[in-house]
Design an enzyme around this catalytic site. Structure first.
Site, short mmCIF file in Angstrom:
data_model
loop_
_atom_site.label_atom_id
_atom_site.label_comp_id
_atom_site.label_asym_id
_atom_site.label_seq_id
_atom_site.Cartn_x
_atom_site.Cartn_y
_atom_site.Cartn_z
CD GLU A 306 -2.84 -1.16 2.42
OE1 GLU A 306 -4.04 -1.34 2.21
OE2 GLU A 306 -2.37 -0.97 3.57
CB VAL A 307 3.88 2.32 -1.76
CG1 VAL A 307 4.70 3.60 -1.85
CG2 VAL A 307 4.64 1.24 -1.02
#
Ligand code: ACM
Length: 707
Positions: A306-307
């Site tokens: 989840e960057v």
């Protein structure tokens, strides 16, 4: 003095499937007879012995004493012979031989293993075999030959979003040992907290943790505690995203200038490490070096999930860097970051584990991919030669019923099409306990006993799939875990008492027993959406899966053959029907109880429908046309969550409605019974007629009057 007394073999031999073992062993042969457990006993280590094995044997004796209430005293008589051939690897290691053979006769017990870890697994099985018998506690006569299906069987605990003190960690390690889980994946940093003391970078924990972090001494204690139990500890420091808490003390490593503050909400946040600056890698080199010395396992988890690319897109220098290195997308930039990180890990003797977002060309082959977004990435990782772990389907924070997790197998889906060679890369899986809506007080009940179902999926042969049999054994494990100090059941009473402001009144017990807490999906965007919000509500106290409702579901199955079941059902339905009227006076001037009054009203309504259904069933009368359908629609309404809780009692009443004689009886089909929900959860059952178990049809057919 004889430690185990011989008793006569006068009870029936039950089938192996009925032994209350979890995970179920690969091979069980049951014999006539049993060994009675007398006061005290002795464990004799007949071959290899060391402090770890001696410690395990002492713990075994203490567990037996706790479970039976029989004080264990050191004695001379030969009781349990442990024949362990060798130490095995010095530290628990991926691929350790964990197999063992256990033989119990009416005279003695023998446990054979090649390694100390194998002996530990045998002790865990033996503890579960102890049962009350006609002459006191006993161990049935069996031969068990056992070993794991997968070498990596983990539990991930998120200590970042809510703080999990060392005592919580230790008792969960005890529970892991009991169900043969062998990897403790410790999620130690996230936007809401950085939880480890770093001496090189002290502001990480000092400014990123609200004062709640593990000292290095504590980390070493936990690692050693886990090692004694044959459990590896894999730290996770999630980078480059989920790093807000890091940047409070060290904003210079962020992609955009600070200042930063610890995140108080849940979700995905923008603060991200700067992948374009050498100083970031110098920092990570020093940090990983320090942590590598604390965590001896050869694997190290770097998160990678989840960057959020917002900061990278907004930074002129990062964009210039990306152009210069021909990194066209943010995913390419993250892949570059990962490869740099991988070199640092290698320098410090570690192989990388990452969430499935890290899967991209150029990763070193030893990298392990943990799949959380679906099963396809697990198969893809295996095809590309990486080890793979399944966590998709094993997210405990969704509070699924145990049976639903149990139905998920690492070799399902795309992994089912892998070649034999590729399949070898599937190493196992991990149950994940994310802690947005879980505190140190509630975490045990959100992990246990459901994680035991996942432990069985990962340890036992693939063919061990009977969900009803699993539930029967799970009840035993749940009870046993109490003796290990896990608070999954015992925390309920004080939490309800706190709501009531005094001893728990009966109607509150009744309501709690009829309810199930919603998981993260049901709590998102509701009142509390911040890490400082207390988790002290009814929804936090009640368990994810109601034992009481489960027992009543079993009674509905049995009511055709057991009149006592009808009596029991009526007593419960009556209690339910009175719940609203009884709870009302207690909820006056009490906001924490008032919020569940609508739930109590629903339970009362549910009880009344159930009582009417039971009357019709007993009388053998068919319901008026359309009545059952109308009641099922009403149950749909009653099943709508209230105060973040689902009324599990509805399932019992649906099953009763399915058994009400009706003129349409002759044409009972999976579709008409689709609402006769049992424990698997309503959507699954409604969506898939194939998941309606046979017993529902059999029971309904057997109970429906011919008119
Ligand atoms: C994850 O759940 N973001 C790994």
């Amino acid at each position: 003095m004889r430690r185990f007394a011989l008793i006569c073999a006068c009870f029936a031999t039950a089938s192996a499937a009925q032994l209350p073992l979890m995970p179920a062993p690969s091979k069980v042969t049951r014999y006539e007879g049993a060994l009675r457990i007398d006061s005290g006993f002795r464990v004799v280590l007949t071959a290899y012995s060391d402090s770890r094995l001696m410690g395990a044997s002492d713990r075994f004796a203490a567990h037996v004493a706790a479970q039976t209430g029989i004080p264990v005293t050191a004695g001379k008589a030969l009781t349990l012979q442990v024949d362990c051939k060798e130490r095995g690897s010095e530290l628990p290691t991926l691929g350790d031989d964990e197999s063992y053979q256990l033989d119990t006769t009416s005279r003695e017990i023998s446990l054979k293993s090649r390694t100390v870890t194998g002996a530990l697994r045998g002790f865990a099985t033996l503890e579960q075999l102890i049962e009350p018998g006609p002459d006191g506690f006993q161990v049935p006569a069996v031969r068990i030959q056992d070993g794991p299906r997968f070498p990596w069987r983990g539990l991930m605990l998120d200590a970042a979003r809510h703080w999990m003190p060392v005592a919580v960690v230790k008792r969960n390690l005890d529970a892991m040992e009991a169900v043969k889980l062998n990897v403790f994946h410790w999620h130690l940093s996230d936007d809401q907290g950085f939880r480890v003391e770093s001496r090189r970078f002290p502001r990480l924990a000092q400014l990123g943790s609200d004062g709640n972090f593990y000292t290095q001494v504590e980390i070493r204690q936990v690692v050693s505690y886990a090692q004694e139990r044959g459990i590896r500890v894999i730290p996770e420091f999630d980078v480059p995203g989920h790093t807000t808490s890091w940047l409070v003390g060290y904003p210079e490593f962020a992609s955009l200038p600070g200042p930063y503050a610890i995140a108080r909400k849940w979700g995905v946040f923008q603060p991200t490490l700067d992948p374009s600056r050498e100083t970031t890698y110098a920092f990570l080199d020093a940090f990983i070096g320090e942590m590598a010395a604390l965590f001896p396992d050869s694997y190290f988890h770097i998160g990678g999930d989840e960057v959020d690319e917002t900061q990278w897109k907004r930074s002129g220098s990062i964009q210039a860097f990306a152009r210069e290195h021909q990194l066209a997308t943010s995913h390419d930039l993250q892949a570059y970051f990962n490869q740099r990180l991988q070199k640092l890990l290698k320098k410090h003797g570690k192989a990388m584990v990452g969430w499935d977002e890290v899967l991209s060309p150029g990763l070193a082959p030893e990298t392990i991919i943990q799949s959380w977004r679906g099963q396809a990435s697990l198969a893809q990782a295996a095809i590309e030669g990486h080890g793979g772990l399944l966590s998709f389907g094993y997210y405990l924070d969704h509070l699924w019923p145990a049976g639903q997790h149990y139905g998920v197998d690492p070799l399902d889906g795309a992994a089912g099409n892998l070649t034999a060679e590729q399949t070898k890369h599937i190493l196992g899986g991990e149950a994940c306990m994310w802690s947005e809506y879980v505190s140190a007080e509630t975490v045990d009940s959100r992990i246990w006993p459901r994680a035991a179902a996942i432990a069985e999926r990962l340890w036992s042969p693939r063919e061990t799939r009977d969900t009803d049999a699993m539930y029967a054994r799970l009840a035993n494990v749940s009870r046993m875990l109490e003796w290990r100090g896990v608070r999954h059941r015992s925390a309920l009473e004080p939490m309800l008492s706190r709501l009531a402001g005094g001893p728990v009144p009966q109607p509150l017990w009744t309501l709690a027993g009829a309810s199930e807490a919603l998981g993260i999906e049901g709590r998102r965007n509701l009142r509390e959406n911040a890490s400082l919000e207390p988790l002290n509500r009814f929804a936090d106290a009640v368990r994810p899966e109601s034992d009481e409702v489960q027992a009543l579901e079993v009674m509905v199955k049995r009511m055709a053959s057991e009149p006592a079941a009808i009596t029991e059902l009526r007593a419960n339905l009556t209690q339910w029907s009175l719940n609203e009227i009884r709870l009302q006076p207690l909820a006056r001037n009490n906001s924490l109880l008032s919020e569940v009054l609508p739930l109590a009203a629903n339970l009362s309504r549910c009880g009344k429908i159930g009582l009417r259904a039971l009357e019709l069933i007993e009388a053998g009368h068919s319901a008026p046309a359309g009545w059952v359908q109308e009641q099922n629609r009403e149950l749909d309404r009653l099943e709508e969550p209230v105060a973040q809780v689902r009324l599990a009692a509805v399932r019992v009443v649906r099953a009763l409605l399915a058994a009400v004689p009706s003129p349409a009886a002759a044409s009972v089909t999976p579709q008409t019974l689709g609402n006769a929900s049992v424990r698997w959860g309503n959507e699954r059952l409604r969506n898939s007629a194939a998941t309606v178990p046979n017993w529902i049809f059999e029971m309904a057919r057997s109970m429906i009057a011919p008119n």
